[in-house]
Design a protein around this motif. Structure first.
Motif, PDB file in Angstrom:
ATOM      1  N   SER A  36      -7.685  -2.231  -2.702  1.00  0.00           N
ATOM      2  CA  SER A  36      -6.931  -3.200  -1.908  1.00  0.00           C
ATOM      3  C   SER A  36      -7.731  -4.472  -1.637  1.00  0.00           C
ATOM      4  O   SER A  36      -8.892  -4.420  -1.225  1.00  0.00           O
ATOM      5  CB  SER A  36      -6.523  -2.577  -0.567  1.00  0.00           C
ATOM      6  OG  SER A  36      -5.786  -3.495   0.213  1.00  0.00           O
ATOM      7  N   LEU A  77       0.826  -1.208   0.000  1.00  0.00           N
ATOM      8  CA  LEU A  77       0.000   0.000   0.000  1.00  0.00           C
ATOM      9  C   LEU A  77       0.863   1.261   0.000  1.00  0.00           C
ATOM     10  O   LEU A  77       0.503   2.258  -0.643  1.00  0.00           O
ATOM     11  CB  LEU A  77      -0.938   0.001   1.203  1.00  0.00           C
ATOM     12  CG  LEU A  77      -2.060  -1.036   1.183  1.00  0.00           C
ATOM     13  CD1 LEU A  77      -2.960  -0.875   2.411  1.00  0.00           C
ATOM     14  CD2 LEU A  77      -2.893  -0.947  -0.089  1.00  0.00           C
ATOM     15  N   CYS A  97       0.566   4.023  -2.955  1.00  0.00           N
ATOM     16  CA  CYS A  97       0.249   5.439  -2.727  1.00  0.00           C
ATOM     17  C   CYS A  97       1.345   6.358  -3.265  1.00  0.00           C
ATOM     18  O   CYS A  97       1.061   7.472  -3.712  1.00  0.00           O
ATOM     19  CB  CYS A  97       0.039   5.692  -1.237  1.00  0.00           C
ATOM     20  SG  CYS A  97      -1.506   5.028  -0.582  1.00  0.00           S
ATOM     21  N   ILE A 104      -7.703   4.859  -0.089  1.00  0.00           N
ATOM     22  CA  ILE A 104      -7.575   3.403  -0.212  1.00  0.00           C
ATOM     23  C   ILE A 104      -8.946   2.804   0.050  1.00  0.00           C
ATOM     24  O   ILE A 104      -9.558   3.065   1.101  1.00  0.00           O
ATOM     25  CB  ILE A 104      -6.553   2.841   0.781  1.00  0.00           C
ATOM     26  CG1 ILE A 104      -5.148   3.374   0.475  1.00  0.00           C
ATOM     27  CG2 ILE A 104      -6.551   1.303   0.737  1.00  0.00           C
ATOM     28  CD1 ILE A 104      -4.088   2.952   1.479  1.00  0.00           C
ATOM     29  N   ALA A 145      -3.221   5.792   3.972  1.00  0.00           N
ATOM     30  CA  ALA A 145      -3.981   6.707   3.114  1.00  0.00           C
ATOM     31  C   ALA A 145      -3.863   8.139   3.603  1.00  0.00           C
ATOM     32  O   ALA A 145      -3.657   9.073   2.813  1.00  0.00           O
ATOM     33  CB  ALA A 145      -5.446   6.273   3.059  1.00  0.00           C
ATOM     34  N   ALA A 152      -4.352   0.467   6.696  1.00  0.00           N
ATOM     35  CA  ALA A 152      -4.620   1.085   5.394  1.00  0.00           C
ATOM     36  C   ALA A 152      -5.069   2.531   5.554  1.00  0.00           C
ATOM     37  O   ALA A 152      -4.639   3.416   4.799  1.00  0.00           O
ATOM     38  CB  ALA A 152      -5.679   0.272   4.647  1.00  0.00           C
TER      39      ALA A 152
END
Length: 272
Positions: A95, A82, A86, A125, A118, A114
């Motif tokens: 995801s 992740l 990003c 996300i 984010a 997550a």
């Protein structure tokens, strides 16, 4: 007015070189690409440069945690994937998060991770509705919606058609709870015995197509009413075994790319 951005899936085209695939995407009239990022940094930068040069949108799909069944390995992989996603500055990250056999506390820890990534990067996300994930069945997902008001989803409701062996006609309250949380759509048409009909254009699948279009219509209306600037949709008819093969000959019964281009055309005309 909410801009509807229709993306081409790289899934099923992973062996096609970047230049060739991007040219195919542009020729077909897609607004962007949904893809998982290559592990190799040089290859990753090449893809991102070419996508930027073509002025295409990007949604990054994180699905590789499927290979990590043990919780702590899954968590470590999720954090790394992740963060990398990003850093590419996509419109959003889709995801595949958690497992249907993890505890609620474990899955909530992954969702919180997550959320933190984010916020750090300023990139949304969203978590895909998908079999075997924490969202794999409505009754698995609903408790998370009650506990996590900020949870946002990718609607791939074809998976629930399979999990529930229906077109969800008996679960209106479930849809009422879930559809407002959707920020990204995977536009694949499923049926009561599988996540992908052979060809959504065939008259024998008119009922399935109408059900999915009805769900997508509601999501589009909700996001427009909310004043969202963008709603992303990825037609996501996949390669074999999602696309059926004939017995013995192994001939594909349809071309997934052709189906995705046809679905993009349908959606563009519907939501113009």
């Amino acid at each position: 007015m909410t801009a509807i951005r229709i993306l081409a899936p790289q899934w099923g085209n992973n062996e096609v070189p970047a230049a060739e695939f991007i040219a195919r995407v542009v020729d077909a009239g897609f607004d962007g690409i949904e893809m998982s990022l290559p592990d190799d940094a040089g290859e990753r930068e090449d893809w991102l440069r070419r996508i930027g040069d073509a002025r295409l949108d990007l949604v990054v799909s994180q699905w590789q945690t499927v290979f990590h069944s043990e919780f702590f390995a899954h968590r470590t992989a999720l954090q790394s994937l992740l963060t990398r996603a990003c850093a590419a500055r996509p419109l959003l990250v889709n995801s595949h998060t958690g497992k249907d056999y993890y505890t609620r506390e474990q899955n909530e820890e992954l969702i919180a991770l997550a959320d933190a990534i984010a916020r750090e990067h300023g990139v949304p996300i969203v978590h895909e509705i998908h079999r075997s994930r924490f969202s794999g069945h409505p009754m698995l997902l609903l408790p998370y919606l009650e506990r996590l008001p900020g949870l946002r989803l990718t609607a791939d409701l074809s998976h629930w058609c399979t999990a529930c062996e229906s077109l969800l006609e008996d679960q209106p309250s479930t849809l009422d709870a879930v559809l407002p949380r959707v920020r990204h759509i995977h536009a694949r048409v499923g049926h009561a015995q599988g996540p992908q009909v052979p060809d959504f254009r065939a008259p024998e699948f008119a009922v399935e197509l109408a059900a999915h279009l009805g769900w997508w219509d509601r999501i589009v209306t909700m996001r427009r009413t909310a004043g969202d600037a963008v709603l992303t949709i990825t037609p996501e008819f996949g390669p074999a075994p999602y696309t059926f093969r004939m017995p013995y000959t192994q001939e594909l019964v349809a071309d997934a790319w052709e189906l995705n281009v046809a679905m993009a055309k349908l959606l563009r005309e519907r939501y113009r």
